[in-house]
Design an enzyme around this catalytic site. Structure first.
Site, PDB file in Angstrom:
ATOM      1  N   ARG A 164       2.640 -27.961  51.703  1.00 49.64           N
ATOM      2  CA  ARG A 164       1.808 -27.098  50.839  1.00 49.64           C
ATOM      3  C   ARG A 164       1.791 -25.651  51.299  1.00 49.64           C
ATOM      4  O   ARG A 164       1.435 -24.759  50.550  1.00 49.64           O
ATOM      5  CB  ARG A 164       0.367 -27.611  50.816  1.00 49.64           C
ATOM      6  CG  ARG A 164       0.211 -29.017  50.284  1.00 49.64           C
ATOM      7  CD  ARG A 164      -1.172 -29.551  50.545  1.00 49.64           C
ATOM      8  NE  ARG A 164      -1.387 -29.645  52.006  1.00 49.64           N
ATOM      9  CZ  ARG A 164      -2.566 -29.771  52.583  1.00 49.64           C
ATOM     10  NH1 ARG A 164      -3.655 -29.827  51.859  1.00 49.64           N
ATOM     11  NH2 ARG A 164      -2.663 -29.855  53.887  1.00 49.64           N
TER      12      ARG A 164
ATOM     13  N   GLU B 273      -7.054 -20.596  61.435  1.00 54.40           N
ATOM     14  CA  GLU B 273      -8.334 -19.916  61.587  1.00 54.40           C
ATOM     15  C   GLU B 273      -8.011 -18.540  62.160  1.00 54.40           C
ATOM     16  O   GLU B 273      -7.524 -18.426  63.280  1.00 54.40           O
ATOM     17  CB  GLU B 273      -9.230 -20.706  62.543  1.00 54.40           C
ATOM     18  CG  GLU B 273     -10.608 -20.126  62.701  1.00 54.40           C
ATOM     19  CD  GLU B 273     -11.492 -21.005  63.563  1.00 54.40           C
ATOM     20  OE1 GLU B 273     -12.296 -21.770  63.009  1.00 54.40           O
ATOM     21  OE2 GLU B 273     -11.338 -20.932  64.802  1.00 54.40           O
TER      22      GLU B 273
ATOM     23  N   ASN C 125     -10.880  -2.893  57.649  1.00 49.92           N
ATOM     24  CA  ASN C 125     -10.031  -1.907  56.994  1.00 49.92           C
ATOM     25  C   ASN C 125      -8.676  -2.531  56.698  1.00 49.92           C
ATOM     26  O   ASN C 125      -8.234  -3.427  57.421  1.00 49.92           O
ATOM     27  CB  ASN C 125      -9.820  -0.678  57.892  1.00 49.92           C
ATOM     28  CG  ASN C 125     -11.117   0.025  58.217  1.00 49.92           C
ATOM     29  OD1 ASN C 125     -11.936   0.261  57.364  1.00 49.92           O
ATOM     30  ND2 ASN C 125     -11.296   0.349  59.481  1.00 49.92           N
TER      31      ASN C 125
ATOM     32  N   ARG D 238       1.430   5.462  61.738  1.00 49.82           N
ATOM     33  CA  ARG D 238       0.022   5.858  61.640  1.00 49.82           C
ATOM     34  C   ARG D 238      -0.553   5.891  63.047  1.00 49.82           C
ATOM     35  O   ARG D 238      -0.573   4.890  63.741  1.00 49.82           O
ATOM     36  CB  ARG D 238      -0.759   4.879  60.767  1.00 49.82           C
ATOM     37  CG  ARG D 238      -0.302   4.854  59.312  1.00 49.82           C
ATOM     38  CD  ARG D 238      -1.184   3.923  58.491  1.00 49.82           C
ATOM     39  NE  ARG D 238      -0.725   3.779  57.141  1.00 49.82           N
ATOM     40  CZ  ARG D 238      -1.195   4.483  56.099  1.00 49.82           C
ATOM     41  NH1 ARG D 238      -2.135   5.374  56.276  1.00 49.82           N
ATOM     42  NH2 ARG D 238      -0.716   4.268  54.891  1.00 49.82           N
TER      43      ARG D 238
ATOM     44  N   HIS E 123      -4.758   7.052  66.978  1.00 50.22           N
ATOM     45  CA  HIS E 123      -6.129   7.451  66.684  1.00 50.22           C
ATOM     46  C   HIS E 123      -7.142   6.730  67.562  1.00 50.22           C
ATOM     47  O   HIS E 123      -6.886   5.624  68.030  1.00 50.22           O
ATOM     48  CB  HIS E 123      -6.471   7.137  65.223  1.00 50.22           C
ATOM     49  CG  HIS E 123      -5.513   7.727  64.248  1.00 50.22           C
ATOM     50  ND1 HIS E 123      -5.050   7.025  63.161  1.00 50.22           N
ATOM     51  CD2 HIS E 123      -4.917   8.939  64.191  1.00 50.22           C
ATOM     52  CE1 HIS E 123      -4.219   7.781  62.468  1.00 50.22           C
ATOM     53  NE2 HIS E 123      -4.113   8.953  63.073  1.00 50.22           N
TER      54      HIS E 123
ATOM     55  N   LYS F  30     -10.974  -2.701  68.230  1.00 46.56           N
ATOM     56  CA  LYS F  30     -10.304  -3.158  67.011  1.00 46.56           C
ATOM     57  C   LYS F  30      -9.613  -4.492  67.254  1.00 46.56           C
ATOM     58  O   LYS F  30      -9.066  -4.734  68.331  1.00 46.56           O
ATOM     59  CB  LYS F  30      -9.253  -2.139  66.558  1.00 46.56           C
ATOM     60  CG  LYS F  30      -9.827  -0.794  66.185  1.00 46.56           C
ATOM     61  CD  LYS F  30      -8.729   0.180  65.825  1.00 46.56           C
ATOM     62  CE  LYS F  30      -9.321   1.532  65.468  1.00 46.56           C
ATOM     63  NZ  LYS F  30      -8.262   2.525  65.205  1.00 46.56           N
TER      64      LYS F  30
ATOM     65  N   HIS G 176      -4.870   4.056  69.244  1.00 44.32           N
ATOM     66  CA  HIS G 176      -4.167   2.980  68.554  1.00 44.32           C
ATOM     67  C   HIS G 176      -3.299   3.556  67.439  1.00 44.32           C
ATOM     68  O   HIS G 176      -3.690   4.509  66.753  1.00 44.32           O
ATOM     69  CB  HIS G 176      -5.170   1.992  67.944  1.00 44.32           C
ATOM     70  CG  HIS G 176      -4.538   1.010  67.035  1.00 44.32           C
ATOM     71  ND1 HIS G 176      -4.622   1.091  65.669  1.00 44.32           N
ATOM     72  CD2 HIS G 176      -3.763  -0.072  67.301  1.00 44.32           C
ATOM     73  CE1 HIS G 176      -3.940   0.102  65.130  1.00 44.32           C
ATOM     74  NE2 HIS G 176      -3.414  -0.618  66.103  1.00 44.32           N
TER      75      HIS G 176
ATOM     76  N   TYR H   6      -7.488  -4.671  59.875  1.00 41.35           N
ATOM     77  CA  TYR H   6      -8.164  -4.635  61.167  1.00 41.35           C
ATOM     78  C   TYR H   6      -9.673  -4.583  61.036  1.00 41.35           C
ATOM     79  O   TYR H   6     -10.228  -4.060  60.083  1.00 41.35           O
ATOM     80  CB  TYR H   6      -7.657  -3.497  62.051  1.00 41.35           C
ATOM     81  CG  TYR H   6      -7.805  -2.097  61.515  1.00 41.35           C
ATOM     82  CD1 TYR H   6      -8.776  -1.241  62.009  1.00 41.35           C
ATOM     83  CD2 TYR H   6      -6.935  -1.607  60.545  1.00 41.35           C
ATOM     84  CE1 TYR H   6      -8.896   0.059  61.554  1.00 41.35           C
ATOM     85  CE2 TYR H   6      -7.040  -0.315  60.085  1.00 41.35           C
ATOM     86  CZ  TYR H   6      -8.019   0.528  60.589  1.00 41.35           C
ATOM     87  OH  TYR H   6      -8.129   1.812  60.125  1.00 41.35           O
TER      88      TYR H   6
ATOM     89  N   GLU I 157     -13.611  11.772  65.664  1.00 45.90           N
ATOM     90  CA  GLU I 157     -12.175  11.481  65.647  1.00 45.90           C
ATOM     91  C   GLU I 157     -11.465  12.069  66.857  1.00 45.90           C
ATOM     92  O   GLU I 157     -11.752  13.186  67.275  1.00 45.90           O
ATOM     93  CB  GLU I 157     -11.512  12.103  64.411  1.00 45.90           C
ATOM     94  CG  GLU I 157     -11.725  11.376  63.138  1.00 45.90           C
ATOM     95  CD  GLU I 157     -10.957  12.026  61.984  1.00 45.90           C
ATOM     96  OE1 GLU I 157     -10.381  13.126  62.142  1.00 45.90           O
ATOM     97  OE2 GLU I 157     -10.943  11.414  60.914  1.00 45.90           O
TER      98      GLU I 157
ATOM     99  N   LYS J  31      -1.505  15.554  59.413  1.00 46.01           N
ATOM    100  CA  LYS J  31      -2.586  15.480  60.402  1.00 46.01           C
ATOM    101  C   LYS J  31      -2.089  14.872  61.714  1.00 46.01           C
ATOM    102  O   LYS J  31      -2.402  15.364  62.797  1.00 46.01           O
ATOM    103  CB  LYS J  31      -3.734  14.647  59.819  1.00 46.01           C
ATOM    104  CG  LYS J  31      -4.904  14.445  60.732  1.00 46.01           C
ATOM    105  CD  LYS J  31      -5.961  13.600  60.022  1.00 46.01           C
ATOM    106  CE  LYS J  31      -7.040  13.152  60.945  1.00 46.01           C
ATOM    107  NZ  LYS J  31      -8.012  12.283  60.307  1.00 46.01           N
ATOM    108  N   ASP J  32      -1.297  13.790  61.628  1.00 43.74           N
ATOM    109  CA  ASP J  32      -0.807  13.116  62.831  1.00 43.74           C
ATOM    110  C   ASP J  32       0.316  13.893  63.524  1.00 43.74           C
ATOM    111  O   ASP J  32       0.558  13.696  64.710  1.00 43.74           O
ATOM    112  CB  ASP J  32      -0.340  11.703  62.506  1.00 43.74           C
ATOM    113  CG  ASP J  32      -1.497  10.757  62.218  1.00 43.74           C
ATOM    114  OD1 ASP J  32      -2.664  11.155  62.413  1.00 43.74           O
ATOM    115  OD2 ASP J  32      -1.239   9.612  61.799  1.00 43.74           O
TER     116      ASP J  32
END
Length: 183
Positions: free
Chosen positions: A23, A28, A49, A59, A62, A72, A119, A132, A143, A169-170
């Site tokens: 199936r 979990e 998020n 990304r 941060h 996280k 991260h 996350y 930030e 920005k990054d």
């Protein structure tokens, strides 16, 4: 769930028990009691998020500072990413070191990153859906960021730099020497 602590104290790789049959599969993905016992501390997640990205999107890196610092628990629902955590805890013996983990929709591996770490992740598949949990709410004024290609940290992204897709920005985040302190 199998918990493996990494070389960065407090960072854990979580490998789920996946039950497969004709199936599909069942697993979990989170159990508060199992999680707390596995990492040896209680963490209460308050925000989830999710992002969708295409191949080459990087990304990060941060983090949140001070009272707004975030732990996280990250995973990939679909696709494949290289996930990276950098230790920014000022008195840590592994300050400035990183851990990278391959997270995929297939392996269902998760990565726990405690407070005090930067991260980021790089999408390796055509597309990826990244999910996350955070143990603290996002706060814009708190930030912090670290340049993805900082020469001191020297992350091996194992991806052609000319193919990276990075937000404006990054692209202007500071190097390790000039980052905003986590606390």
């Amino acid at each position: 769930m199998n918990f493996k602590e990494t070389k960065l104290k407090g960072c854990f790789i979580l490998e789920p028990k996946i039950f497969k049959d004709e199936r599909g599969y069942f697993m979990e993905s989170f159990n508060e009691k199992t999680f707390s016992e596995g990492i040896g501390q209680k963490v209460t997640f308050v925000q989830d998020n999710q992002s969708f990205s295409t191949k080459g999107v990087l990304r990060g890196l941060h983090y949140q500072t001070g009272e707004h610092a975030q732990a996280k628990l990250v995973r990939v629902l679909q696709g494949e990413v290289l996930d990276v955590a950098v230790d920014l805890r000022p008195n840590s013996p592994t300050y400035g070191q990183y851990e990278s983990v391959l997270l995929t929709g297939e392996n269902q591996t998760q990565f726990f990153i405690p407070r005090g770490f930067a991260h980021g992740f790089l999408v390796l598949s055509d597309t990826a859906t990244f999910f996350y949990k955070c143990d603290n709410l996002y706060n814009k004024e708190s930030e912090g960021g670290l340049m993805y290609n900082d020469p001191t940290v020297n992350i091996n992204w194992n991806f052609p730099s000319e193919e990276l897709i990075i937000s404006e920005k990054d692209q202007v985040l500071p190097n390790l020497e000039n980052i905003r302190k986590v606390w």
